[in-house]
Design an enzyme around this catalytic site. Structure first.
Site: not given
Ligand code: GLA
Ligand code: ZN
Length: 667
Positions: A157-158, A165, A168, A317, A325, A365-368
């Site tokens: 993810n992202e 380290c 690396c 997404e 955020w 992230e409960k209020f996303h």
């Molecule tokens: C990113 C992440 C998600 C989530 C969203 C919230 O895009 O990939 O897991 O945290 O932000 O906006």
């Molecule tokens: Zn490393």
């Protein structure tokens, strides 16, 4: 016909989905899971992304695997004709893994090891992490290889960041040895005789630090560290996908990118992906001031994602409501979710996916925004907005796989950006490559152009105009290809701060713009940086346009002067030139200007090159029209980024767009 096959083979629809974490609701699964699927289907959703961050539920202790819950979710999806975008869980790890193999956690540039926590916190070199990821990915692929719900792999993810380290550092040195062969070559490329920084042993090379603690002044080192980091991510992606490709060769793999992220060269990274996907979170205002600047930024990001592979991409997404955020977590105004979603499709998306399907009860992230709120039913305004998007996407099967077929390319180069960020001189942080890029883009956006964003390594064929603002670093064979392109009849545009350094950040000898000097037909002798309150002017075509911030003092050699400076000791010197080179032309804008100049300049240029936008000359404030095509039909996306009603005339027919309204016209 210009059309790519659908990303998920045999699934010729716009993908409509969301990140879904049923594992957070295991305790209530009988009440919630079936209901979630019912709600998703009812909203016209045909996919859900599962397994993201689920490692501790899949392997709660080392070697102890629990796929039963995921089996059930996959079965539920299949029974309902839905597809799973199945994630590998590497973006966050279980506690046992970090405890037993501390090397998996990243070390920052101060050489301090991170603690367990957060996410995206793993070392890309760690053999232990590579092994554990290979095991879990292999098990996932083996288990679901024949599952009818499996549509696509969502790798990690992202991805972002770097690790300093010892493992690396060692890999960095290996990478450098491979690149340079000898320390002499490296010392020369990095100009290390400066400040006595010559390296005499490979082991002396350390990754750069951000502050004075270590090395931060050798620009070649910093650039190579960023390139190495890009390659580390690529290498890790290959480790992640090796079992997926071996066991499920028919299933495409993607990784969700972030269009604002600058730490990885996405053009290099995207070569690894079967399809590009990205996460779009615009800060819409939705008020009477309108959303035009936000729309332009989002459009730029979308076009960048298209340009990475020059083909359709996925909106992995986006928020169906507020984004938690952002500084202000504002709700979507009516019509806005549909507009945000259609905008993505207009710029080449073959999906609209959200973060998130159901709001979590706890943690950050409960209020996303989510399709399903804590209230849990279909009664909400947001849910109805999602249904509206579902209805619209259901009508778009014909658009899946169609292309932009842009005639104008904008060159945005990650490596050039890194070099400019390090440049001392000019305006320091106000040198602002990305901001200027988006200013040029804004002018083109207003002209309703399907712009494609490419980097220096991309092919220019098919473009009538290639625009490369602030092309400070000229790397690889870019200059040679620009010459060939212009000689063959292309139109090339660039600006001040072009052709200063090569790919290890060494200044070109014999005058700027270095290897582009001949094709541009100018010599840039000096660069004047102005205080914010200073200004000059470019006099062109009987008008005076403000010039500011950066004014280059250039001498036409074979170029013709079109515009001149209005004041100061360089009054009357060339500020805008054109060079006829072979069958084409190369333009040089020597100073930073405001949008009024760019608007007029590009209006002139597009007319001259016959590369005008979808609506020709017509100017519409706050309205965007974008195009996709399969070579036979054109799909025009009409979008109103204002809160007022707008009318647009196309082929003699007037279309009314309500406040924040959108419409798709086929011709
Ligand atoms: C990113 C992440 C998600 C989530 C969203 C919230 O895009 O990939 O897991 O945290 O932000 O906006
Ligand atoms: Zn490393």
């Amino acid at each position: 016909m210009k059309r790519y096959p659908p990303v998920i083979s045999g699934f010729p629809h716009m993908i409509h989905g969301a990140d879904y974490n049923p594992e957070q609701w295991l305790k209530w699964k009988d009440e919630i899971w079936k209901e979630d699927i019912r709600l998703a289907k009812k909203a016209g959703m045909n996919s859900l992304s599962v397994g993201i961050f689920a490692w501790s539920m899949l392997e709660p202790e080392e070697g102890e695997f629990h796929f039963e819950w995921l089996d059930e979710v996959m079965d539920l999806l299949a029974e309902n004709g839905m597809k799973a975008v199945l994630a590998t869980p590497s973006a966050a790890r279980p506690n046992w893994l970090a405890e037993k193999y501390p090397e998996v956690l990243r070390m920052n540039d101060q050489r301090v090891r991170n603690l367990f926590g957060g996410r995206h916190n793993h070392c890309m070199s760690s053999p232990a992490y590579r092994e554990k990821v290979t095991i879990i990915n292999t098990k996932l692929a083996q288990r679901y290889k024949d599952h009818p719900a499996l549509g696509m792999w969502h790798v990690s993810n992202e991805i972002s960041g770097d690790c300093h380290c010892p493992l690396c550092q060692q890999n960095f040195r290996i990478w450098l040895k491979k690149k340079y062969g000898t320390l002499d070559a490296l010392n020369e490329a990095w100009w290390t005789t400066f400040w006595s920084h010559r390296y005499t042993r490979w082991e002396h090379i350390e990754s750069p630090t951000q502050n004075w603690m270590g090395e931060r002044d050798v620009h070649g080192l910093k650039l190579d560290w960023l390139r190495f980091t890009t390659d580390q991510h690529i290498d890790f992606y290959r480790v992640e996908t090796a079992p997926l490709k071996a066991i499920t060769p028919h299933i495409p793999c993607t990784a969700n990118l972030m269009a604002d992220h600058e730490g990885i060269d996405y053009y290099a990274y995207a070569k690894e992906l079967d399809v590009v996907s990205w996460d779009n979170y615009p800060c819409w205002r939705g008020d009477e001031k309108g959303d035009t600047p936000i729309a332009i930024h989002a459009a730029f990001c979308h076009d960048l994602m298209y340009g990475l592979k020059r083909r359709p991409w996925l909106l992995m997404e986006s928020s169906p409501s507020c984004t938690n955020w952002q500084p202000v977590a504002k709700l979507h105004r009516p019509n806005n979710l549909l507009r945000q979603s259609v905008q993505a499709v207009a710029h080449g998306a073959d999906s609209v996916q959200y973060f998130q399907f159901r709001k979590s009860r706890g943690s950050c992230e409960k209020f996303h925004g989510a399709v399903v709120s804590h209230e849990g039913t279909e009664k909400t305004r947001v849910y109805k907005d999602v249904c509206q998007v579902g209805d619209a996407l259901a009508q778009m099967d014909d658009i899946v796989g169609t292309v932009k077929d842009g005639k104008v390319a904008l060159v945005f180069d990650y490596q050039n950006n890194w070099a400019l960020q390090d440049m001392r001189g000019a305006l320091q942080e106000r040198t602002n490559y990305r901001g200027e890029m988006e200013k040029h883009y804004a002018s083109l956006w207003k002209k309703q152009l399907p712009v494609e964003i490419i980097d220096q390594s991309c092919d220019f064929s098919g473009y009538k105009v290639v625009i490369a603002p602030m092309n400070y670093m000229v790397r690889g064979d870019f200059a040679k290809r620009v010459e060939e392109y212009v000689a063959a009849g292309g139109t090339f545009v660039t600006t001040y701060l072009t052709g200063y350094v090569d790919d290890t950040d060494l200044c070109f000898r014999h005058g700027f713009p270095g290897p582009l000097r001949q094709v541009l037909g100018i010599w840039a002798e000096e660069l004047d940086s102005l205080y914010p309150e200073d200004e000059n002017a470019i006099l062109w075509n009987g008008k005076s346009y403000r010039a500011h911030s950066l004014c280059e003092l250039i001498h036409p050699e074979s170029a013709q002067t079109l515009g001149t400076y209005g004041s100061d000791f360089y009054q009357g010197m060339a500020a805008l030139t054109v060079n006829h080179f072979g069958k084409g032309k190369a333009y040089y804008i020597a100073a930073r200007t405001d949008e009024d100049f760019l608007d007029d300049f590009y209006a002139f240029l597009l007319k001259e090159t016959d590369a005008e936008g979808v609506l020709g000359d017509a100017a519409y404030q706050g309205v965007s029209v974008q195009k996709r095509t399969d070579g036979q039909h054109e799909y025009l996306f009409l979008m109103n980024f204002t809160a007022e009603e707008k009318q647009i005339c196309i082929d003699g027919q007037t279309h009314t767009l309500e406040s924040r309204g959108v419409k798709i016209v086929t011709r």
